[in-house]
Write a protein that holds these residues in place. Structure first.
Motif, PDB file in Angstrom:
ATOM      1  N   HIS A 170       0.154  -7.691   2.843  1.00  0.00           N
ATOM      2  CA  HIS A 170      -1.055  -7.793   2.022  1.00  0.00           C
ATOM      3  C   HIS A 170      -2.162  -8.488   2.817  1.00  0.00           C
ATOM      4  O   HIS A 170      -1.888  -9.324   3.666  1.00  0.00           O
ATOM      5  CB  HIS A 170      -0.738  -8.616   0.758  1.00  0.00           C
ATOM      6  N   LYS A 213      -8.504   2.491   3.332  1.00  0.00           N
ATOM      7  CA  LYS A 213      -7.117   2.238   2.948  1.00  0.00           C
ATOM      8  C   LYS A 213      -6.129   2.572   4.075  1.00  0.00           C
ATOM      9  O   LYS A 213      -5.174   1.827   4.310  1.00  0.00           O
ATOM     10  CB  LYS A 213      -6.796   3.082   1.714  1.00  0.00           C
ATOM     11  N   LEU A 234      -3.045  -3.359  -1.590  1.00  0.00           N
ATOM     12  CA  LEU A 234      -2.902  -3.763  -0.185  1.00  0.00           C
ATOM     13  C   LEU A 234      -3.877  -4.889   0.151  1.00  0.00           C
ATOM     14  O   LEU A 234      -3.632  -5.694   1.043  1.00  0.00           O
ATOM     15  CB  LEU A 234      -3.172  -2.576   0.753  1.00  0.00           C
ATOM     16  N   LEU A 251      -1.265  -3.358   8.478  1.00  0.00           N
ATOM     17  CA  LEU A 251      -0.154  -4.088   7.855  1.00  0.00           C
ATOM     18  C   LEU A 251       1.177  -3.647   8.440  1.00  0.00           C
ATOM     19  O   LEU A 251       2.034  -4.470   8.772  1.00  0.00           O
ATOM     20  CB  LEU A 251      -0.184  -3.884   6.334  1.00  0.00           C
ATOM     21  N   ASP A 252       1.361  -2.332   8.600  1.00  0.00           N
ATOM     22  CA  ASP A 252       2.622  -1.808   9.142  1.00  0.00           C
ATOM     23  C   ASP A 252       2.853  -2.287  10.570  1.00  0.00           C
ATOM     24  O   ASP A 252       3.942  -2.751  10.918  1.00  0.00           O
ATOM     25  CB  ASP A 252       2.621  -0.268   9.112  1.00  0.00           C
ATOM     26  N   THR A 296      -6.048   0.027   6.748  1.00  0.00           N
ATOM     27  CA  THR A 296      -5.444  -1.188   6.207  1.00  0.00           C
ATOM     28  C   THR A 296      -3.918  -1.081   6.257  1.00  0.00           C
ATOM     29  O   THR A 296      -3.221  -1.995   6.706  1.00  0.00           O
ATOM     30  CB  THR A 296      -5.904  -1.407   4.747  1.00  0.00           C
ATOM     31  N   ARG A 297      -3.423   0.084   5.820  1.00  0.00           N
ATOM     32  CA  ARG A 297      -1.970   0.285   5.826  1.00  0.00           C
ATOM     33  C   ARG A 297      -1.423   0.221   7.253  1.00  0.00           C
ATOM     34  O   ARG A 297      -0.406  -0.407   7.521  1.00  0.00           O
ATOM     35  CB  ARG A 297      -1.637   1.624   5.157  1.00  0.00           C
TER      36      ARG A 297
END
Lengths: 305, 316
Positions: free
Chosen positions: A245, A231, A264, A238-239, A234-235
């Motif tokens: 998503h 996770k 996400l 994306l950031d 992944t964040r």
């Protein structure tokens, strides 16, 4: 042969002749050569997961969502192997791609590979239907041209498998030399092969202990090759890229879709009753003009019975 | 020798093939010696996420689920009314026998290109670790040879399955096959666990087969056979394991010998036979020729066999 005539034949599940397949693959290469590794796609659109040669289920998808070019499609890969109609399925998609290149995006999955298709059915199907491996050669050569990812409205990242520790930015995907057989390692392999690490929100159920996995880093698969992405990474991805998503396919799920990591990531699976025995549902992800996501779930057409 | 099926019925008589509920079907019969049997298979679709979570907590299952996990599926052999004996072959029980978190799990077989992959990964991403609790990703159901309920347990035996009875051209009153789980190993091969049964007028045979292919590395076949001749008072169980190199089997695929090329071979080859466990098993020596319980190597295949039996004592 006229393209629209080919499309009509494909919709009827007719087998195109070897020379037509060759010609279409050459045309499709010209179209795909112009595309970057990461396609930009406008909403509204429909995202389709693995279909694996289940031709009648692909027709069902068009019935549910509308056909190309009325609908903007993103296919996440794994068009061939396992189902009975890999040739018919991929030829239909190739024709649609040539006819409406801006209305359909074909991303490469791990089955769009010479290596994998020799074991999992596509090669055998080509031999059975054409009596030679030529069609397999034309189509697998074309696979080397498929794009690696897509971004919908600068917000939703679409890929077959998942993230790679070698890739932090979308620009890093854009510079990969993709025109080759899928390698075993490196960023291109990771994009088509990696999986999200199993749910860690259920405390210590499937993966216990301390270490990096609870934080959501990358982990190495127990198979001895390949990554699982957590996770946190992944964040971060994306950031870093200003995205919201990740939509991927690659993993069978009974419900036809799965939402992970507090929304996400989502998995879209579009082959109902996979291999004609799993009994699972399938879905397509319909993305609205405001980027609202709706999983349209459907069941099998029982083509195997 | 007397002992045969006197009366039998198949069930259920109708069913809805589109049902997502588990469906049990099978055969009930009474033998000429008065023994009452019920053998059935239960089939349902793969588990959904909610069912997996429930199972995980109720059974404290730690292994991540195989890609296709038919958690409701099982094959049940019941002589309960007569001797109290019930033997199940179930997906859940088998999964509980897969190594998790142990040294053995950590040392389980790796994919063909693991070494070069790991070296590159260490160089580029040295801080990324192996998952904290590794499991046997091949889903080998070690030592799983059925779940036994009832007053008796299996005990070691010298008796063997009566192959001659099985070779006879007797009618098959009932046959079925059920997949318990299946995983494509991230397209590095495949594994399947299936149970099947055939019931003839004078005997029945159940086979639980685990089949594994790891591309470029190995093949593995683990079989458990349960055999009962109706003239006897025991169920014989033969458990065997076979393992050989990938290239040994590849050499038997029509189209000539070969070695694992990683598949980049552009001329292509039909390797789909390598997905067929029965075909692969037929190309290996039969471990059942080994006497008693033992191990051996023949024709490049490492084998072992164990035999035991369960006596069917009539309940008082």
């Amino acid at each position: 042969m006229h393209l629209d005539a080919c499309i009509a034949l494909c919709y009827e599940r007719k087998l195109l002749s070897e020379s037509v397949v060759r010609e279409l693959c050459e045309k499709a290469k010209e179209v795909l050569l112009k595309e970057g590794n990461v396609q930009t796609v406008a909403a509204p659109c429909t995202v389709v997961g693995d279909v694996h040669g289940q031709f009648y289920d692909v027709l069902e998808i068009f019935k549910i969502t509308g056909k190309c070019p009325d609908v903007n499609f993103v296919f996440l890969g794994d068009y061939v192997d396992r189902g009975f109609y890999s040739v018919e399925t991929i030829m239909l998609l190739i024709c649609l791609k040539i006819r409406w290149p801006h209305r359909i995006t074909l991303i490469r999955g791990n089955h769009e590979s010479r290596a994998v298709t020799q074991t999992y059915g596509f090669y055998a199907e080509c031999m059975r239907k054409y009596g030679s491996s030529n069609v397999w050669t034309y189509i697998t050569d074309l696979f080397d041209y498929l794009v690696l990812a897509a971004v919908i409205e600068e917000s939703i990242f679409c890929v077959h498998g998942g993230l790679s520790p070698s890739i932090h930015t979308i620009d890093q995907i854009k510079i990969i030399d993709r025109f080759k057989e899928l390698p075993h390692e490196g960023p291109m392999a990771d994009l088509v092969w990696s999986d999200p690490a199993p749910n860690t929100h259920i405390q210590n159920q499937r993966f216990t202990g301390g270490g990096d996995d609870t934080k959501g880093d990358f982990q190495i698969s127990p198979r001895g090759a390949g990554y699982l992405f957590g996770k946190q990474v992944t964040r971060q991805f994306l950031d870093t890229n200003g995205l919201g998503h990740i939509c991927r396919a690659h993993q069978l799920c009974m419900e036809g879709y799965q939402i992970l990591f507090d929304d996400l990531v989502s998995t879209v699976w579009s082959a109902p009753n996979y291999c004609y025995r799993a009994g699972n549902l399938a879905s397509v992800l319909q993305i609205g003009p405001e980027l609202d996501r709706f999983f349209n779930v459907f069941g099998p057409k029982f083509e195997g019975l | 020798m007397t002992g045969a099926i006197a009366t039998h019925t198949l069930f259920p008589q109708t069913q809805n093939i589109r049902s997502t509920q588990p469906i049990e079907s099978g055969i009930q019969f009474t033998t000429t010696t008065g023994s009452q049997w019920r053998i059935s298979v239960t089939k349902a679709p793969i588990l959904n996420a909610e069912q997996m979570d429930q199972l995980t907590s109720s059974k404290n299952l730690q292994v991540p689920y195989p890609e296709m996990f038919f958690g409701f599926n099982k094959l049940t052999m019941s002589n309960e009314a007569t001797s109290g004996v019930v033997v199940d072959f179930s997906a859940v029980d088998a999964l509980q026998c897969v190594e998790f978190g142990s040294t053995e799990a950590m040392d389980s077989v790796k994919v063909a290109f693991s070494k070069e992959w790991t070296e590159k990964s260490e160089k580029l991403h040295g801080k990324i670790k192996q998952i904290a609790k590794p499991y046997d990703w091949t889903y080998t159901p070690k030592k799983y040879s059925g779940s036994v309920k009832g007053p008796q347990q299996f005990t070691t035996t010298e008796s063997k399955i009566d192959v001659e009875m099985l070779k006879r051209n007797d009618p098959i009153l009932w046959y079925d096959e059920v997949v318990l789980y299946e995983d494509e190993l991230g397209d590095n091969g495949s594994c399947t666990l299936t149970a099947r049964v055939r019931v003839m007028p004078t005997c029945f045979l159940i086979l639980l087969r685990y089949f594994l292919r790891v591309d470029g590395v190995l093949f593995r076949v683990h079989d458990t056979r349960l055999f009962h001749a109706f003239h006897s008072t025991t169920v014989i169980r033969e458990t065997s394991t076979r393992e050989c190199s990938y290239d040994r089997v590849l050499g038997k695929v029509p189209g000539g010998a070969g070695v694992f090329s990683g598949g980049a071979n552009s001329s292509g080859r039909d390797l789909s036979l390598l997905n067929k466990g029965d075909w692969v098993a037929q190309g290996m020596p039969d471990p059942l020729y080994l006497e008693g319980s033992g191990k051996g190597v023949a024709d490049g295949v490492t084998m072992s066999v164990e035999r035991d039996e369960l006596s069917l004592v009539v309940k008082k």
